[in-house]
Design a protein around this motif. Structure first.
Motif, PDB file in Angstrom:
ATOM      1  N   THR A  59       9.709   5.126  -1.546  1.00  0.00           N
ATOM      2  CA  THR A  59      10.117   3.858  -2.270  1.00  0.00           C
ATOM      3  C   THR A  59       8.952   3.198  -2.941  1.00  0.00           C
ATOM      4  O   THR A  59       9.020   2.669  -3.906  1.00  0.00           O
ATOM      5  CB  THR A  59      10.890   2.958  -1.171  1.00  0.00           C
ATOM      6  OG1 THR A  59      12.017   3.762  -0.885  1.00  0.00           O
ATOM      7  CG2 THR A  59      11.505   1.829  -1.952  1.00  0.00           C
ATOM      8  N   GLN A  60       7.935   3.067  -2.204  1.00  0.00           N
ATOM      9  CA  GLN A  60       6.703   2.591  -2.586  1.00  0.00           C
ATOM     10  C   GLN A  60       6.085   3.007  -3.949  1.00  0.00           C
ATOM     11  O   GLN A  60       5.539   2.418  -4.771  1.00  0.00           O
ATOM     12  CB  GLN A  60       5.704   2.630  -1.425  1.00  0.00           C
ATOM     13  CG  GLN A  60       4.472   1.701  -1.961  1.00  0.00           C
ATOM     14  CD  GLN A  60       4.708   0.238  -2.342  1.00  0.00           C
ATOM     15  OE1 GLN A  60       5.345  -0.485  -1.536  1.00  0.00           O
ATOM     16  NE2 GLN A  60       3.979  -0.251  -3.457  1.00  0.00           N
ATOM     17  N   LYS A  61       6.093   4.460  -3.996  1.00  0.00           N
ATOM     18  CA  LYS A  61       5.499   5.009  -5.127  1.00  0.00           C
ATOM     19  C   LYS A  61       6.567   4.600  -6.302  1.00  0.00           C
ATOM     20  O   LYS A  61       5.894   4.550  -7.549  1.00  0.00           O
ATOM     21  CB  LYS A  61       5.510   6.515  -5.126  1.00  0.00           C
ATOM     22  CG  LYS A  61       4.292   6.798  -4.060  1.00  0.00           C
ATOM     23  CD  LYS A  61       4.085   8.497  -4.051  1.00  0.00           C
ATOM     24  CE  LYS A  61       2.669   8.824  -3.540  1.00  0.00           C
ATOM     25  NZ  LYS A  61       2.663  10.358  -3.594  1.00  0.00           N
ATOM     26  N   ILE A  62       7.776   4.833  -6.216  1.00  0.00           N
ATOM     27  CA  ILE A  62       8.751   4.368  -7.245  1.00  0.00           C
ATOM     28  C   ILE A  62       8.535   2.878  -7.647  1.00  0.00           C
ATOM     29  O   ILE A  62       8.247   2.656  -8.939  1.00  0.00           O
ATOM     30  CB  ILE A  62       9.946   4.563  -7.074  1.00  0.00           C
ATOM     31  CG1 ILE A  62      10.614   6.047  -6.474  1.00  0.00           C
ATOM     32  CG2 ILE A  62      11.233   3.779  -7.789  1.00  0.00           C
ATOM     33  CD1 ILE A  62      11.844   6.132  -5.933  1.00  0.00           C
ATOM     34  N   VAL A  63       8.396   2.237  -6.846  1.00  0.00           N
ATOM     35  CA  VAL A  63       8.052   0.640  -7.043  1.00  0.00           C
ATOM     36  C   VAL A  63       6.473   0.361  -8.032  1.00  0.00           C
ATOM     37  O   VAL A  63       6.515  -0.274  -8.976  1.00  0.00           O
ATOM     38  CB  VAL A  63       8.052  -0.247  -6.057  1.00  0.00           C
ATOM     39  CG1 VAL A  63       7.575  -1.697  -6.175  1.00  0.00           C
ATOM     40  CG2 VAL A  63       9.367  -0.506  -5.337  1.00  0.00           C
TER      41      VAL A  63
END
Length: 441
Positions: A59-63
């Motif tokens: 999720t953090q990498k997507i954001v």
């Protein structure tokens, strides 16, 4: 009637009533798990929004990718790419769909997002698929809008056009038009223009002359707009059906039009411009699934070399768009071996999807159940022990933790529970053990 036939009919009846049973027994609107374990490409935004990746790192990498790709908005050098990699069944497609959802709902901006589930056999085929995704009728309308504005905004061209259609030899309806007439007030839409030029019953010779005049006018406009004759010819081909000229749409979207060779860069650039100017979008994202079909499976080595070489050239020369590619780890390694330059351009950031652990399985079950029961904050009708038993019960190491396989099992377990359990009962450890024993027999 034989007992076997009765059982078959009962199975149909059970299937028909399963949603009613799920609602009555478990307060579920339907079985939320994908029957095959594969992401539903037709899922609504509401459903996709709840299927958040269960790995905080993912999720953090997507954001971070979305935030970085939206920065420096005034620059023409904004290309940024993300690669999603993982073995078959680890959720690459679902992750792409979640990225698409986030982009579509990005605050303050309006990015246009194209998701392609097949990269095609050539870069021009991929670009043809982009047009198909936009919608052929939509794209025709945008091209007509460009042409109509081009004529109306250019006095010399407008004079020539009005002179032609006001000629008594050709028309009677528009003989009073003057050079100062507002073109768009005479023809409020391209359909009205096409009807005026082509709809009236005339001799074949006259009709041919009108078609030739309209085609030449459009061709001149598109050459002026897009700078390349072959690109103009490609777009004229898209409009040809409206001018009563038979043209193979398959030829257009398949990328087999020979005059497009080596013009993929300017073609995509023009599509991005059309999307932004005609549709009012601020950004353009291309999400490509199953890229292993290019890197590892479908194409010959020469075809794969050409595809990747052209894609690299496209990225180098036109950088006002962004991309996400999904592929398995072997394919990503193949890209690196075939074209190190392309590998460096598309792997600015990489997300590696891995099999679930037991805790992540519980989280994904809760997410799916939340799509069919309002205000849900639990995994009911599953118990924690049932989830642990389900996870541990997969003995095949190739399937251990496989999101696709586990979701498929969840679907079947819930279907079985709807028929077997009474209202108020849960899917517990014993129920899961019994189910797994049945499928192993």
């Amino acid at each position: 009637m034989s007992e076997t036939s009765i059982d078959i009919l009962k199975s149909f009846e059970n299937a028909k009533d399963s949603e009613t049973i799920l609602k009555t027994k478990f307060d579920l609107d339907s079985n939320p798990f994908p029957k095959s374990g594969i992401a539903d490409l037709d899922a609504t935004d509401e459903v996709i929004s709840k299927l958040v990746p269960v790995s905080p790192e993912v999720t953090q990498k997507i954001v971070s990718y979305i935030r970085d790709s939206m920065s420096d908005r005034n620059s023409d050098n904004r290309y940024l790419s993300l690669v999603i990699t993982g073995e078959y069944g680890t959720g690459k497609t679902q992750t792409l769909m979640f990225i698409q959802y986030l982009l579509k709902h990005y605050p303050s901006y309006k990015p246009y997002v194209v998701y392609l589930d097949d990269p095609g056999q050539s870069l021009s085929e991929l670009i043809g698929s982009v047009i198909s995704e936009i919608g052929i009728e939509n794209f025709k309308r945008y091209l007509w809008n460009i042409f109509m504005s081009h004529v109306d905004d250019n006095q010399e061209i407008k004079n020539r056009f009005i002179e032609y259609i006001s000629s008594p030899r050709m028309f009677t309806s528009y003989s009073n038009l003057s050079a100062n007439s507002k073109f768009e007030s005479c023809f409020k839409s391209y359909k009205e223009l096409a009807d005026a030029l082509l709809g009236e019953k005339v001799s074949r010779a006259t009709k041919n002359e009108r078609e030739e005049f309209l085609l030449n006018s459009i061709m001149t406009c598109f050459i002026d707009k897009f700078k390349y004759t072959n690109i103009a010819r490609y777009y004229v081909g898209i409009l040809s059906e409206n001018i009563n000229i038979s043209k193979s749409w398959d030829l257009i979207v398949s990328g087999q039009a020979k005059d497009l060779a080596k013009k993929e860069v300017v073609l995509l650039k023009s599509i991005v411009e059309i999307v932004k100017n005609q549709m009012g979008y601020t950004d353009f994202y291309l999400l490509v699934d199953e890229f292993e079909e290019v890197a590892s499976n479908r194409l010959t080595k020469k075809e794969a070399d050409n595809y990747m070489s052209n894609l690299r050239a496209l990225i180098d020369r036109e950088r006002n768009w962004c991309s996400v590619f999904a592929m398995n780890p072997r394919a990503l390694e193949d890209v690196k071996q075939i074209s190190l330059a392309l590998f460096g351009r598309i792997s600015n950031s990489t997300i590696t999807l891995t099999p679930f652990d037991a805790n992540q399985l519980g989280l994904v079950i809760e997410n799916y159940i939340d799509t069919v029961r309002k205000n849900n904050d639990s995994i009911y009708p599953f118990t924690d022990a049932a989830v642990q038993t389900l996870y541990n019960g997969v003995e095949d190491e190739n399937l251990k933790g496989s999101p696709r396989y586990l979701l498929k099992l969840c679907y079947s377990i819930l279907q079985d529970a709807a028929v077997t359990l009474d209202k108020g009962q849960s899917i517990d450890e014993d129920f899961v053990k019994s189910f797994l024993n049945k499928i192993d027999e």
